[in-house]
Design a protein around this motif. Structure first.
Motif, PDB file in Angstrom:
ATOM      1  N   THR A   1       1.193  12.815  -1.016  1.00  0.00           N
ATOM      2  CA  THR A   1       0.882  14.393  -0.766  1.00  0.00           C
ATOM      3  C   THR A   1       2.271  14.904  -0.969  1.00  0.00           C
ATOM      4  O   THR A   1       2.424  15.990  -1.415  1.00  0.00           O
ATOM      5  CB  THR A   1       0.640  14.569   0.646  1.00  0.00           C
ATOM      6  OG1 THR A   1      -0.720  14.043   0.603  1.00  0.00           O
ATOM      7  CG2 THR A   1       0.433  16.203   0.882  1.00  0.00           C
TER       8      THR A   1
ATOM      9  N   MET B   1       0.601  -1.210  -0.119  1.00  0.00           N
ATOM     10  CA  MET B   1       0.125   0.071  -0.084  1.00  0.00           C
ATOM     11  C   MET B   1       0.902   1.184   0.003  1.00  0.00           C
ATOM     12  O   MET B   1       1.963   1.353   0.809  1.00  0.00           O
ATOM     13  CB  MET B   1      -0.797  -0.183   1.276  1.00  0.00           C
ATOM     14  CG  MET B   1      -1.654   1.257   1.353  1.00  0.00           C
ATOM     15  SD  MET B   1      -3.295   0.793   2.078  1.00  0.00           S
ATOM     16  CE  MET B   1      -3.940   2.366   2.158  1.00  0.00           C
ATOM     17  N   VAL B   2       0.542   2.286  -0.821  1.00  0.00           N
ATOM     18  CA  VAL B   2       1.139   3.543  -0.885  1.00  0.00           C
ATOM     19  C   VAL B   2       0.851   4.415   0.443  1.00  0.00           C
ATOM     20  O   VAL B   2      -0.510   4.635   0.419  1.00  0.00           O
ATOM     21  CB  VAL B   2       1.009   4.032  -2.271  1.00  0.00           C
ATOM     22  CG1 VAL B   2       1.542   5.345  -2.179  1.00  0.00           C
ATOM     23  CG2 VAL B   2       1.194   3.212  -3.349  1.00  0.00           C
ATOM     24  N   HIS B   3       1.621   4.739   0.992  1.00  0.00           N
ATOM     25  CA  HIS B   3       1.431   5.982   2.084  1.00  0.00           C
ATOM     26  C   HIS B   3       0.800   7.099   1.528  1.00  0.00           C
ATOM     27  O   HIS B   3       1.441   7.740   0.736  1.00  0.00           O
ATOM     28  CB  HIS B   3       2.513   6.216   3.040  1.00  0.00           C
ATOM     29  CG  HIS B   3       2.133   6.572   4.453  1.00  0.00           C
ATOM     30  ND1 HIS B   3       1.933   8.032   4.592  1.00  0.00           N
ATOM     31  CD2 HIS B   3       2.095   6.099   5.465  1.00  0.00           C
ATOM     32  CE1 HIS B   3       1.804   8.266   5.819  1.00  0.00           C
ATOM     33  NE2 HIS B   3       1.919   7.080   6.372  1.00  0.00           N
ATOM     34  N   PRO B   4      -0.172   7.724   1.864  1.00  0.00           N
ATOM     35  CA  PRO B   4      -0.850   8.904   1.545  1.00  0.00           C
ATOM     36  C   PRO B   4       0.220  10.233   1.857  1.00  0.00           C
ATOM     37  O   PRO B   4       0.207  11.038   0.826  1.00  0.00           O
ATOM     38  CB  PRO B   4      -1.878   9.253   2.570  1.00  0.00           C
ATOM     39  CG  PRO B   4      -2.330   7.769   3.021  1.00  0.00           C
ATOM     40  CD  PRO B   4      -1.015   7.155   3.072  1.00  0.00           C
ATOM     41  N   PHE B   5       1.110  10.263   2.932  1.00  0.00           N
ATOM     42  CA  PHE B   5       2.222  11.121   2.887  1.00  0.00           C
ATOM     43  C   PHE B   5       3.001  11.145   1.826  1.00  0.00           C
ATOM     44  O   PHE B   5       3.295  12.476   1.315  1.00  0.00           O
ATOM     45  CB  PHE B   5       2.803  10.982   4.177  1.00  0.00           C
ATOM     46  CG  PHE B   5       3.785  11.908   4.480  1.00  0.00           C
ATOM     47  CD1 PHE B   5       3.435  13.275   4.867  1.00  0.00           C
ATOM     48  CD2 PHE B   5       5.296  11.726   4.238  1.00  0.00           C
ATOM     49  CE1 PHE B   5       4.441  14.394   4.954  1.00  0.00           C
ATOM     50  CE2 PHE B   5       6.298  12.819   4.389  1.00  0.00           C
ATOM     51  CZ  PHE B   5       5.939  14.006   4.658  1.00  0.00           C
ATOM     52  N   GLY B   6       3.528  10.072   1.383  1.00  0.00           N
ATOM     53  CA  GLY B   6       4.220  10.254  -0.034  1.00  0.00           C
ATOM     54  C   GLY B   6       3.604  10.550  -1.218  1.00  0.00           C
ATOM     55  O   GLY B   6       4.384  11.290  -1.924  1.00  0.00           O
TER      56      GLY B   6
END
Length: 90
Positions: A8, A1-6
């Motif tokens: 953003t 899963m791709v982290h939302p912070f990355g």
């Protein structure tokens, strides 16, 4: 899963740098009046806006990641087509 912070962080960098390039090419167009610089600014603006819209759509849940990637890819291709056109303008 791709982290939302990355996502953003990457989209923010794209928006800032793309916005700066668009601003500088627009400024050069206004100074010279060269139609090729206008097209170049539009092309970079399209690419920047497409990345931002796709990122916001994905992060807000309005569209899923695959659709976001598709939207960004299509808009990027359109932007590159405009940039290519700018290289052939007199």
């Amino acid at each position: 899963m791709v982290h939302p912070f990355g996502i953003t962080a990457a989209k923010t960098a794209t928006l800032i740098l793309g916005g700066l390039i668009t601003y500088l090419t627009t400024k050069a167009y206004r100074r010279t009046g060269a139609p090729s610089l206008r097209a170049l600014a539009i092309g970079f603006g399209i690419i920047t806006l497409g990345g931002a819209v796709a990122g916001v759509g994905d992060l807000t849940g309005a569209i899923d990641l695959r659709t976001s990637v598709l939207v960004q890819s299509v808009v990027t291709a359109i932007g590159f087509a405009v940039i290519t056109y700018s290289l052939y303008q007199e």
